[in-house]
Scaffold this motif. Sequence first.
Motif, PDB file in Angstrom:
ATOM      1  N   UNK A   4     -37.725  -1.301  14.818  1.00  0.00           N
ATOM      2  CA  UNK A   4     -38.489  -2.087  13.767  1.00  0.00           C
ATOM      3  C   UNK A   4     -38.137  -1.871  12.453  1.00  0.00           C
ATOM      4  N   UNK A   5     -37.452  -0.560  12.348  1.00  0.00           N
ATOM      5  CA  UNK A   5     -37.066  -0.184  10.867  1.00  0.00           C
ATOM      6  C   UNK A   5     -36.006  -1.458  10.249  1.00  0.00           C
ATOM      7  N   UNK A   6     -36.504  -1.705   8.921  1.00  0.00           N
ATOM      8  CA  UNK A   6     -35.792  -2.874   8.263  1.00  0.00           C
ATOM      9  C   UNK A   6     -34.509  -2.088   8.120  1.00  0.00           C
ATOM     10  N   UNK A   7     -33.448  -3.167   8.343  1.00  0.00           N
ATOM     11  CA  UNK A   7     -32.058  -3.117   8.414  1.00  0.00           C
ATOM     12  C   UNK A   7     -31.485  -3.587   7.366  1.00  0.00           C
ATOM     13  N   UNK A   8     -32.274  -4.463   6.457  1.00  0.00           N
ATOM     14  CA  UNK A   8     -31.768  -5.154   5.139  1.00  0.00           C
ATOM     15  C   UNK A   8     -31.961  -4.308   3.996  1.00  0.00           C
ATOM     16  N   UNK A   9     -30.830  -3.490   3.592  1.00  0.00           N
ATOM     17  CA  UNK A   9     -31.029  -2.538   2.631  1.00  0.00           C
ATOM     18  C   UNK A   9     -31.593  -2.917   1.395  1.00  0.00           C
ATOM     19  N   UNK A  10     -31.394  -4.226   0.790  1.00  0.00           N
ATOM     20  CA  UNK A  10     -32.021  -4.758  -0.444  1.00  0.00           C
ATOM     21  C   UNK A  10     -33.666  -4.909  -0.247  1.00  0.00           C
ATOM     22  N   UNK A  11     -33.876  -5.254   0.789  1.00  0.00           N
ATOM     23  CA  UNK A  11     -35.714  -5.458   0.889  1.00  0.00           C
ATOM     24  C   UNK A  11     -36.067  -3.985   1.168  1.00  0.00           C
ATOM     25  N   UNK A  12     -35.631  -3.061   1.722  1.00  0.00           N
ATOM     26  CA  UNK A  12     -36.004  -1.705   1.884  1.00  0.00           C
ATOM     27  C   UNK A  12     -36.240  -0.958   0.490  1.00  0.00           C
ATOM     28  N   UNK A  13     -34.986  -1.153  -0.430  1.00  0.00           N
ATOM     29  CA  UNK A  13     -34.855  -0.670  -1.603  1.00  0.00           C
ATOM     30  C   UNK A  13     -36.043  -1.198  -2.489  1.00  0.00           C
ATOM     31  N   UNK A  14     -36.290  -2.456  -2.386  1.00  0.00           N
ATOM     32  CA  UNK A  14     -37.289  -3.047  -3.213  1.00  0.00           C
ATOM     33  C   UNK A  14     -38.611  -2.465  -2.688  1.00  0.00           C
ATOM     34  N   UNK A  15     -38.860  -2.116  -1.515  1.00  0.00           N
ATOM     35  CA  UNK A  15     -40.130  -1.749  -1.006  1.00  0.00           C
ATOM     36  C   UNK A  15     -40.242  -0.233  -1.861  1.00  0.00           C
ATOM     37  N   UNK A  16     -39.133   0.435  -1.539  1.00  0.00           N
ATOM     38  CA  UNK A  16     -39.135   1.973  -1.980  1.00  0.00           C
ATOM     39  C   UNK A  16     -39.533   1.900  -3.435  1.00  0.00           C
ATOM     40  N   UNK A  17     -38.932   0.931  -4.401  1.00  0.00           N
ATOM     41  CA  UNK A  17     -39.117   1.051  -5.687  1.00  0.00           C
ATOM     42  C   UNK A  17     -40.488   0.385  -6.150  1.00  0.00           C
ATOM     43  N   UNK A  18     -41.070  -0.095  -5.217  1.00  0.00           N
ATOM     44  CA  UNK A  18     -42.465  -0.651  -5.406  1.00  0.00           C
ATOM     45  C   UNK A  18     -43.625   0.586  -5.159  1.00  0.00           C
ATOM     46  N   UNK A  19     -43.184   1.664  -4.654  1.00  0.00           N
ATOM     47  CA  UNK A  19     -44.212   2.508  -4.348  1.00  0.00           C
ATOM     48  C   UNK A  19     -44.695   2.493  -3.127  1.00  0.00           C
ATOM     49  N   UNK A  20     -44.414   1.924  -1.941  1.00  0.00           N
ATOM     50  CA  UNK A  20     -44.555   1.656  -0.709  1.00  0.00           C
ATOM     51  C   UNK A  20     -44.223   3.128  -0.023  1.00  0.00           C
ATOM     52  N   UNK A  21     -45.313   3.739   0.407  1.00  0.00           N
ATOM     53  CA  UNK A  21     -44.920   5.109   1.032  1.00  0.00           C
ATOM     54  C   UNK A  21     -44.331   5.168   2.397  1.00  0.00           C
ATOM     55  N   UNK A  22     -44.897   4.225   3.109  1.00  0.00           N
ATOM     56  CA  UNK A  22     -44.305   3.996   4.345  1.00  0.00           C
ATOM     57  C   UNK A  22     -42.916   3.599   4.289  1.00  0.00           C
ATOM     58  N   UNK A  23     -42.394   2.741   3.406  1.00  0.00           N
ATOM     59  CA  UNK A  23     -40.816   2.537   3.034  1.00  0.00           C
ATOM     60  C   UNK A  23     -40.121   3.703   2.712  1.00  0.00           C
ATOM     61  N   UNK A  24     -40.918   4.563   1.633  1.00  0.00           N
ATOM     62  CA  UNK A  24     -40.114   5.942   1.397  1.00  0.00           C
ATOM     63  C   UNK A  24     -39.825   6.493   2.815  1.00  0.00           C
ATOM     64  N   UNK A  25     -40.965   6.655   3.632  1.00  0.00           N
ATOM     65  CA  UNK A  25     -40.718   7.646   4.707  1.00  0.00           C
ATOM     66  C   UNK A  25     -39.760   6.909   5.765  1.00  0.00           C
ATOM     67  N   UNK A  26     -39.493   5.616   5.946  1.00  0.00           N
ATOM     68  CA  UNK A  26     -38.564   4.987   6.666  1.00  0.00           C
ATOM     69  C   UNK A  26     -37.206   4.950   6.105  1.00  0.00           C
ATOM     70  N   UNK A  27     -37.123   4.993   4.686  1.00  0.00           N
ATOM     71  CA  UNK A  27     -35.934   5.126   4.104  1.00  0.00           C
ATOM     72  C   UNK A  27     -35.258   6.517   4.174  1.00  0.00           C
ATOM     73  N   UNK A  28     -36.081   7.555   4.099  1.00  0.00           N
ATOM     74  CA  UNK A  28     -35.436   8.844   4.493  1.00  0.00           C
ATOM     75  C   UNK A  28     -35.169   9.254   5.911  1.00  0.00           C
ATOM     76  N   UNK A  29     -35.991   8.469   6.889  1.00  0.00           N
ATOM     77  CA  UNK A  29     -35.733   8.549   8.208  1.00  0.00           C
ATOM     78  C   UNK A  29     -34.404   7.856   8.420  1.00  0.00           C
ATOM     79  N   UNK A  30     -34.119   6.803   7.647  1.00  0.00           N
ATOM     80  CA  UNK A  30     -32.774   6.154   7.891  1.00  0.00           C
ATOM     81  C   UNK A  30     -31.658   6.851   7.597  1.00  0.00           C
ATOM     82  N   UNK A  31     -31.544   7.614   6.280  1.00  0.00           N
ATOM     83  CA  UNK A  31     -30.517   8.220   5.936  1.00  0.00           C
ATOM     84  C   UNK A  31     -30.276   9.666   6.749  1.00  0.00           C
TER      85      UNK A  31
END
Length: 332
Positions: A4-31
Amino acid sequence: MTDSLPQDAARLAEAVRSGDRRALARAITLIESTRADHRATADALLAALLPYTGNSVRLGISGVPGVGKSTFIEAFGLHVIGLGHKVAVLAVDPSSQRTGGSILGDKTRMVDLSREANAFIRPSPAGTTLGGVARRTREAMLICEAAGFDVIVVETVGVGQSETAVADMVDLFMLLLLPAGGDELQGIKKGIVELADLVVVNKADGDLAATARHTVADYRHALALLRHGDWRVPVLSCSAVQKIGIDTVWDTIGEHKALTEANGARATRRAEQARAWLWSEIRETLIDRFRAHPAVRADLARLEAEVTAGTTIPAAAAHTLLGRFLDQTGGA
C-alpha cells in the motif's frame, strides 16, 4: 514494506512537504528498503525533495553507552521546541552481528519528546554499516528537512573506532562525556575527541558535580590548542536529568552556526560531505552487487571456508573472487 506504500514519488513528496507525518515515516521506510523497484522510487522522491532541503541545523551526537544520550536529546529537543523550532531525531540502534536484529528502543527512552507535535523520532537499525549510523541516514535527514524540521539530530550507536562517520554528515559533531578523571580520561579515544566540534560533560549534578567540574577543566586544558578553522572547541557541562546547562549548549550551537556561515566553512563542509556521500554510496553498492553476483556466489562459501580453515590466504581468495566478478562485468 507493504504494497500500500505510495509508489508515485511526486505524490509522496507533496505529502511529505505538507507535513504529513505518516507520509514522512513511509518515505523513510521507502529509502531504507533494499528492493530494486523501491530504490528507483526512492531516488525519484529524493530528487523531488532536494530543492527544499538544506535549511536545518544538522547535529551529530555520540558518546559511550551510559552517558545519557537519549536523556540529553530529549531535554535538548524539548528546550529547542520551546524556542519555536521543529526537531527530528534520527536514532541509530546497534544491530546484532549474529541475527541482524535491532531493539529500536529510542522512542521508549524519549517519551516526553515523542509526544510533542513538533518532534519526530525515527529509530533505524545500523545493519552492517560502520560509523555508528545507518546507511540511509543522510537521505533521511534530507526528507526531514523537506518536511519542515529545522533541527536534525543524529544519535549514533556509541563511541568506538568506527563511530565517526556522523562527522561527515552534520554541521556540528557533539561528543557527550561522563564525569571522569585520571585513567578514565586517558581511556577516551583521542580520534573521536579531535573530531568533536563541541564537548559536553553530562550528569554534572549531585555527587558527580565536583568530578564534572574537574573533567571540564581537564578537557579545556587538553583541547586548548585544538581548532577547527576559526572555531575553538568549547567544553561545557550539563545535567540532562535536571535540565541544567541545556540552554548554554544550544546557544553555543548557534554561535558555531553564525561563525561557519559567515566564514563559508559551513558551505565548504557540506560540499565535502556530499562528495564523501557519493563515494560511500559507490562502495556500498559495489559490495552489494559483488555479493549478489552469480559467479561470486558460486565460490564464496567455499573460499570463505578455506580462509577460515587456514588453507587459503585471504588475499588470494579475494583476488579469485574479484576476478570472477570483473571477468563477467567487463572489468580489467
